[in-house]
Design an enzyme around this catalytic site. Structure first.
Site, PDB file in Angstrom:
ATOM      1  N   ILE A 288     -24.446  18.290   1.028  1.00 26.69           N
ATOM      2  CA  ILE A 288     -24.004  18.787  -0.276  1.00 26.69           C
ATOM      3  C   ILE A 288     -23.767  17.658  -1.285  1.00 26.69           C
ATOM      4  O   ILE A 288     -23.910  17.868  -2.488  1.00 26.69           O
ATOM      5  CB  ILE A 288     -22.757  19.698  -0.125  1.00 26.69           C
ATOM      6  CG1 ILE A 288     -22.619  20.618  -1.349  1.00 26.69           C
ATOM      7  CG2 ILE A 288     -21.497  18.879   0.114  1.00 26.69           C
ATOM      8  CD1 ILE A 288     -21.668  21.775  -1.136  1.00 26.69           C
TER       9      ILE A 288
ATOM     10  N   THR B 285     -16.089  26.868   8.575  1.00 23.11           N
ATOM     11  CA  THR B 285     -16.844  27.034   9.829  1.00 23.11           C
ATOM     12  C   THR B 285     -16.988  25.760  10.651  1.00 23.11           C
ATOM     13  O   THR B 285     -17.681  25.751  11.664  1.00 23.11           O
ATOM     14  CB  THR B 285     -18.250  27.620   9.569  1.00 23.11           C
ATOM     15  OG1 THR B 285     -19.004  26.676   8.800  1.00 23.11           O
ATOM     16  CG2 THR B 285     -18.176  28.935   8.826  1.00 23.11           C
TER      17      THR B 285
ATOM     18  N   ASP C 195     -15.419  17.380   3.543  1.00 24.03           N
ATOM     19  CA  ASP C 195     -14.400  16.759   2.691  1.00 24.03           C
ATOM     20  C   ASP C 195     -14.542  15.231   2.723  1.00 24.03           C
ATOM     21  O   ASP C 195     -14.574  14.559   1.668  1.00 24.03           O
ATOM     22  CB  ASP C 195     -13.034  17.202   3.241  1.00 24.03           C
ATOM     23  CG  ASP C 195     -11.880  17.005   2.286  1.00 24.03           C
ATOM     24  OD1 ASP C 195     -12.116  16.597   1.138  1.00 24.03           O
ATOM     25  OD2 ASP C 195     -10.734  17.272   2.696  1.00 24.03           O
TER      26      ASP C 195
ATOM     27  N   TYR D 275     -12.241  24.225  11.119  1.00 20.66           N
ATOM     28  CA  TYR D 275     -11.370  25.407  11.056  1.00 20.66           C
ATOM     29  C   TYR D 275     -11.905  26.582  11.885  1.00 20.66           C
ATOM     30  O   TYR D 275     -11.265  27.637  11.951  1.00 20.66           O
ATOM     31  CB  TYR D 275     -11.110  25.812   9.601  1.00 20.66           C
ATOM     32  CG  TYR D 275     -10.135  24.912   8.871  1.00 20.66           C
ATOM     33  CD1 TYR D 275      -9.512  23.837   9.513  1.00 20.66           C
ATOM     34  CD2 TYR D 275      -9.804  25.127   7.528  1.00 20.66           C
ATOM     35  CE1 TYR D 275      -8.615  23.011   8.843  1.00 20.66           C
ATOM     36  CE2 TYR D 275      -8.903  24.311   6.856  1.00 20.66           C
ATOM     37  CZ  TYR D 275      -8.311  23.254   7.508  1.00 20.66           C
ATOM     38  OH  TYR D 275      -7.415  22.454   6.842  1.00 20.66           O
TER      39      TYR D 275
END
Ligand code: ADP
Length: 177
Positions: A12, A119, A35, A122
């Site tokens: 991304i 996904t 992240d 978590y």
């Protein structure tokens, strides 16, 4: 399904879109997975801006600049940790997508890339998460011509395949209606 919704396999942080969505932690102070990748690619100014925000509750979203990313904005949302389905996880994941799209709309964002929120670490079941993601994107796009493109960026071949088959199933059932 709306033809503005597309799927790609990839990273991304490389997407040339107005905004990318981050699957963040409540602290907004960085973590692993997507992240960590976003913070590494954006540079330390992103963390500095995140520190001023005072965190973000699960299901909500916050926006920052993209710094060294090709994307101008990062929309940080906090997905639910999967706890066997009895802890409001579906509704919280729905809220994440809804909050992210609402923030994007307010900032005049026309193209957005999203990861598969919750996904990874978590552990939200991926097919179930994909159904929620696509149906929220579809709802948001209905009657809305601000958005030109909504790209789901799937990390790895397996995630891409699962999302593609859920997408095809939803598109098929929409045609039958
Ligand atoms: P969460 O804590 O919300 O589960 P993760 O970052 O652990 O967040 O995982 C969310 C999804 O993001 C997973 O499907 C993971 O494979 C994916 N992911 C990890 N790195 C990237 C990346 N660079 N680009 C897109 N998706 C990524």
């Amino acid at each position: 399904m709306d033809s503005r919704i597309t799927l790609v396999e990839g990273d991304i942080t490389r997407q040339r879109v107005d905004a990318i969505v981050n699957a963040a932690k409540e602290s907004l102070l960085g973590g692993g997975g997507v992240d960590g990748a976003i913070h590494r690619a954006a540079g330390p100014e992103l963390l500095a801006e995140c520190r001023t925000l005072g965190g973000c509750p699960t299901g909500e979203a916050r926006i920052t600049k993209g710094y060294n990313l090709p994307a101008k904005w990062v929309i940080h949302t906090v997905g639910p940790v999967w706890r066997q389905g009895g802890a409001n996880e579906d509704a919280l994941l729905t809220d994440c997508y809804r909050s992210a799209f609402a923030l994007a709309a307010r900032h005049g964002i026309r193209s957005i890339a999203l990861p598969s929120i919750s996904t990874g670490a978590y552990r939200f079941p991926i097919e179930r998460a994909a159904r929620i993601a696509f149906s929220e994107a579809e709802k948001h796009l209905a009657g809305n011509d601000q958005f030109k493109s909504v790209v789901f960026v799937l990390f790895g071949a397996k995630a891409y395949e699962i999302h593609s088959s859920v997408h095809a199933r939803l598109a098929g059932s929409a045609r039958e209606r």
